[in-house]
Enzyme design. Structure first.
Site, PDB file in Angstrom:
ATOM      1  CE  LYS A 161      -3.802  -2.339   2.352  1.00  0.00           C
ATOM      2  NZ  LYS A 161      -4.347  -2.790   3.619  1.00  0.00           N
ATOM      3  CD  GLN A 206      -3.579  -4.595   6.769  1.00  0.00           C
ATOM      4  OE1 GLN A 206      -3.661  -3.557   6.113  1.00  0.00           O
ATOM      5  NE2 GLN A 206      -3.999  -5.757   6.299  1.00  0.00           N
ATOM      6  CG  ASP A 208      -9.915  -0.137   5.455  1.00  0.00           C
ATOM      7  OD1 ASP A 208      -9.709  -0.611   4.328  1.00  0.00           O
ATOM      8  OD2 ASP A 208      -9.120  -0.244   6.408  1.00  0.00           O
TER       9      ASP A 208
HETATM   10  N1  GUN Z   1      -7.088  -6.913   6.157  1.00  0.00           N
HETATM   11  C1  GUN Z   1      -7.401  -7.603   5.034  1.00  0.00           C
HETATM   12  N2  GUN Z   1      -7.985  -6.799   4.126  1.00  0.00           N
HETATM   13  C2  GUN Z   1      -8.030  -5.565   4.689  1.00  0.00           C
HETATM   14  C3  GUN Z   1      -8.504  -4.311   4.235  1.00  0.00           C
HETATM   15  O1  GUN Z   1      -9.030  -4.144   3.118  1.00  0.00           O
HETATM   16  N3  GUN Z   1      -8.368  -3.271   5.107  1.00  0.00           N
HETATM   17  C4  GUN Z   1      -7.805  -3.428   6.346  1.00  0.00           C
HETATM   18  N4  GUN Z   1      -7.740  -2.349   7.138  1.00  0.00           N
HETATM   19  N5  GUN Z   1      -7.358  -4.581   6.798  1.00  0.00           N
HETATM   20  C5  GUN Z   1      -7.465  -5.641   5.971  1.00  0.00           C
END
Ligand code: GUN
Length: 293
Positions: free
Chosen positions: A54, A98, A121
């Protein structure tokens, strides 16, 4: 028989980045560099890889991002205080925590603490509620990315039967809501299957479009589908092998098993994965734009 179409998230995401660049340039010209704070608690190796991917993408696009790495044993109050600081820091338009969090932390309590206007998110109940009410603000990145893949490859959902495997707040649940919205890009009849479903193959065999998001390596095989099903594979599972890395990545779908029967399929890697990051960038750019008005 027609050849199975590979639905490349890599291609679609490149398209997204190309069209975002003008919006990014114009925001930066106005003195606003879209910024994302990524909160990573603990040292889960898969989470580490996702977070690095990311931030690499944000840097490549000339966006601002910072990763706040916190120890796995951090207390709830300290984490909440970190989030309050990020909520009030104007250089961050988006905040991503995350998941998964270490088990002693209640994910809902942490998500509730996010400023809903920075929740890129789309996990905050206000944003999920807005989506459910058909008035979306931030749509969770993976479901949004899947909709974008289907739009790109002109897979029309209207009147189709979509079967979603999995009911997580990150993918399955929002996916089931999105696909059944009364919108031109959606309008499907959606079934959601989960660990309480008694006969999963009975449902999946009726799917025109099957979205697998259960986190079980290669769960879906040819006996789960009918001829011509479109398959979206959300899974990214590490399966041990004797390669140098010690593992390989597989989806929730056994690609070789379904390949000839499906009409189209997302590969793993290179399918849904790149779209999640592209939609995170898009949501952060949207958050930055919204902060200007
Ligand atoms: N863990 C797995 N996929 C995601 C996501 O799209 N966002 C976040 N914050 N954690 C994740």
């Amino acid at each position: 028989m027609a050849e199975t179409i590979i639905l490349s998230g890599k291609t679609v995401s490149q398209n997204v980045y190309k069209s975002l660049q003008t919006r990014i340039d114009s925001l930066k010209f106005s003195g606003c560099t879209p910024g994302l704070a990524v909160v990573l608690v603990g040292d889960d190796p898969a989470s580490n890889v996702y977070v690095n991917n990311k931030t690499r993408r944000f840097n490549k696009l000339g966006l601002y991002s910072e990763t706040i790495r916190l120890p796995a044993n951090i207390g709830k109050d300290e984490l909440l205080s970190q989030i309050q600081d990020l909520n009030s820091d104007g250089s961050f338009h988006g905040i991503l925590v995350q998941m998964p969090l270490p088990t002693h932390l209640n994910e809902s309590v942490i998500i509730d603490a996010l400023d809903p206007l920075k929740d890129v998110d789309g996990f905050h109940p206000e944003n999920l509620g807005r989506l459910t009410a058909g008035r979306p603000r931030f749509v969770p990145c993976t479901p949004k990315g899947i909709m974008r893949i289907m739009d790109f490859y002109k897979i029309d959902l209207s009147g189709k039967h979509v079967v979603v495997l999995g009911r997580s707040n990150i993918v399955g649940r929002p996916m089931s809501i999105l696909t059944s919205l009364k919108e031109s890009y959606s309008n499907a009849t959606t079934t959601i299957c989960h660990s309480g479903t008694t006969d999963i193959p009975y449902h999946t065999q009726q799917a025109d479009i099957l979205i697998a998001a259960i986190g079980v390596p290669e769960f879906v095989t040819s006996s789960h589908i009918k001829e011509g099903t479109v398959i979206i594979d959300v899974g990214i599972n590490r399966v041990e092998d004797d390669s140098e890395k010690g593992y390989r990545l597989v989806g929730d779908v056994n690609f070789d098993s379904v390949n000839e029967k499906a009409s189209a399929i997302t590969p793993v890697p290179g399918g849904v994965g790149p779209m999640t990051i592209a939609m995170l960038v898009e949501n952060t750019v949207e958050a930055a734009k919204r902060s200007m008005s």
